[in-house]
Enzyme design. Sequence first.
Site, PDB file in Angstrom:
ATOM      1  N   HIS A  93       0.858  -1.187   0.000  1.00  0.00           N
ATOM      2  CA  HIS A  93       0.000   0.000   0.000  1.00  0.00           C
ATOM      3  C   HIS A  93       0.888   1.227   0.000  1.00  0.00           C
ATOM      4  O   HIS A  93       1.821   1.328   0.796  1.00  0.00           O
ATOM      5  CB  HIS A  93      -0.902   0.027   1.245  1.00  0.00           C
ATOM      6  N   ASP A 172     -15.153   2.708   7.360  1.00  0.00           N
ATOM      7  CA  ASP A 172     -14.126   3.612   6.837  1.00  0.00           C
ATOM      8  C   ASP A 172     -14.670   4.468   5.703  1.00  0.00           C
ATOM      9  O   ASP A 172     -14.316   5.637   5.582  1.00  0.00           O
ATOM     10  CB  ASP A 172     -12.897   2.832   6.361  1.00  0.00           C
ATOM     11  N   ARG A 179     -14.284  12.883   7.025  1.00  0.00           N
ATOM     12  CA  ARG A 179     -12.988  13.520   7.309  1.00  0.00           C
ATOM     13  C   ARG A 179     -12.589  14.463   6.181  1.00  0.00           C
ATOM     14  O   ARG A 179     -12.026  15.534   6.419  1.00  0.00           O
ATOM     15  CB  ARG A 179     -11.912  12.439   7.498  1.00  0.00           C
ATOM     16  N   SER A 194      -7.618   3.889   9.135  1.00  0.00           N
ATOM     17  CA  SER A 194      -8.329   3.850   7.857  1.00  0.00           C
ATOM     18  C   SER A 194      -7.612   2.917   6.872  1.00  0.00           C
ATOM     19  O   SER A 194      -8.211   2.013   6.286  1.00  0.00           O
ATOM     20  CB  SER A 194      -8.403   5.276   7.297  1.00  0.00           C
ATOM     21  N   LYS A 198      -8.639  -1.513   6.032  1.00  0.00           N
ATOM     22  CA  LYS A 198      -8.920  -2.049   4.695  1.00  0.00           C
ATOM     23  C   LYS A 198      -7.904  -3.127   4.316  1.00  0.00           C
ATOM     24  O   LYS A 198      -8.259  -4.158   3.744  1.00  0.00           O
ATOM     25  CB  LYS A 198      -8.892  -0.909   3.658  1.00  0.00           C
TER      26      LYS A 198
HETATM   27  N1  URA Z   1      -5.777   6.822   2.562  1.00  0.00           N
HETATM   28  C1  URA Z   1      -6.740   6.156   3.242  1.00  0.00           C
HETATM   29  O1  URA Z   1      -7.208   5.110   2.815  1.00  0.00           O
HETATM   30  N2  URA Z   1      -7.142   6.680   4.408  1.00  0.00           N
HETATM   31  C2  URA Z   1      -6.647   7.811   4.915  1.00  0.00           C
HETATM   32  O2  URA Z   1      -7.052   8.211   5.971  1.00  0.00           O
HETATM   33  C3  URA Z   1      -5.661   8.499   4.192  1.00  0.00           C
HETATM   34  C4  URA Z   1      -5.230   7.966   3.008  1.00  0.00           C
END
Ligand code: URA
Length: 436
Positions: A93, A172, A179, A194, A198
């Site tokens: 990621h 999320d 957010r 967050s 995932k």
């Molecule tokens: N990417 C995400 O998936 N969540 C965040 O809070 C910031 C970047």
Amino acid sequence: MTNKANSGIEPFAAVEIIAAKRDRNELSDKQIDWTVDAYTRGVIADEQMSALLMAILLNGMNSREISRWTNAMINSGERMNWSALDRPTADKHSTGGVGDKITLPLAPLVAACGGAVPQLSGRGLGHTGGTLDKLESIPGWRASLSNDEMLKVLQDTGAVICAAGAGLAPADKKLYALRDVTATVEAIPLIASSIMSKKIAEGTSALVLDVKTGSGAFMSDPAKAGELARTMVQLGLDAGVNTRALVTAMDVPLGLTAGNALEVRESIEVLAGGGPADVVELTILLAREMIDAAGIEGKDPAEALKDGSAMDHWKRMISAQGGDPDAKLPVAQEQHVITATESGIMTKMDAMKIGVSAWRLGAGRSKQGEKVQAGAGIEMHAKPGDYIKKGDVLLTLHTDEPARFDRAVEILSGAIVIEENGKVDRLPLIIERITG
Ligand code: URA
């Protein structure tokens, strides 16, 4: 977890939880479980969650609270399972950056080395492009797959890149959208939970995080990027995912292109054994980390780029999702060239300004759901450290709508610095490695 539908009575009042965080108190496990669940069910209103998110941004969370909050987000949806595969899973990621197309060559490369890469990706918002937007510039390629289709592509090709379904960490999705409009994105506990909710729900057994820092990253301060990386590595390890992180440079764009089809073209160059040195280096380093974290003893990634096996996996992966890997990529209808007004060494190229310019050309979106242009973006013909002669072409801007050029050029003022006896001042590609 108490369920309103069962008891009819909520165990907490949102206002008490907001007040507790406002007053710098720790939230209990039960309070956290309830808050995330109640917000997902619509019991906590957006204005109350906004206040709580701001209190978290200002007053922070300790590691127990972050870990519990992450788990509550995972538990809001499904958890994927790849135990049917005959190969170990590994994913990467990136926190996002300008010209960051690394996922494209990396996923088939790791597949060619013996791993299975179940990559759930997103679309871009703002100045950094999304992996799905890039791949959607390939004629026929499809981002939405069912879980069964995902498994089949993974089994057949060793890598799948697709959109996360609605069932994955739905808490999320709601929290991130809130957010975004309440200036609460930049809080380490909220970013870490967050991203990791995932990635853990995605079911990978090994995970490598590429945490970007520098002007084009949303964590511009390297110390803060390191803190985010350490927080995420710990969350992954606590959840049984073999997680490690590299903090990498995003003060200068990665490679020589920023924009959807332009980045696909550059990724294909890397898979063909060429491509810009920084993209090749980071792709190989991340592939080695993923293979090592997954315990795979296969081919070395540098070899898989050279011998064509990574390219074979790319073609199979693209075809398996309806794409034509040999189709001509879209090219924007209009181009505008920017040339050097003096000679000297290029000492600076600002990633943020290049990213915003590509966005203004139509490569990115300002609102969820907006369409992006496949061909829009920027080609860079030189990078910091290169000697430039007055009149040399520095950038080619691409768009389908020439009315966009003025604002795209405007933001580039000061983006590139050329000095006669200049010294290049930039971050090293790899700033820190964190293994927990
Ligand atoms: N990417 C995400 O998936 N969540 C965040 O809070 C910031 C970047």
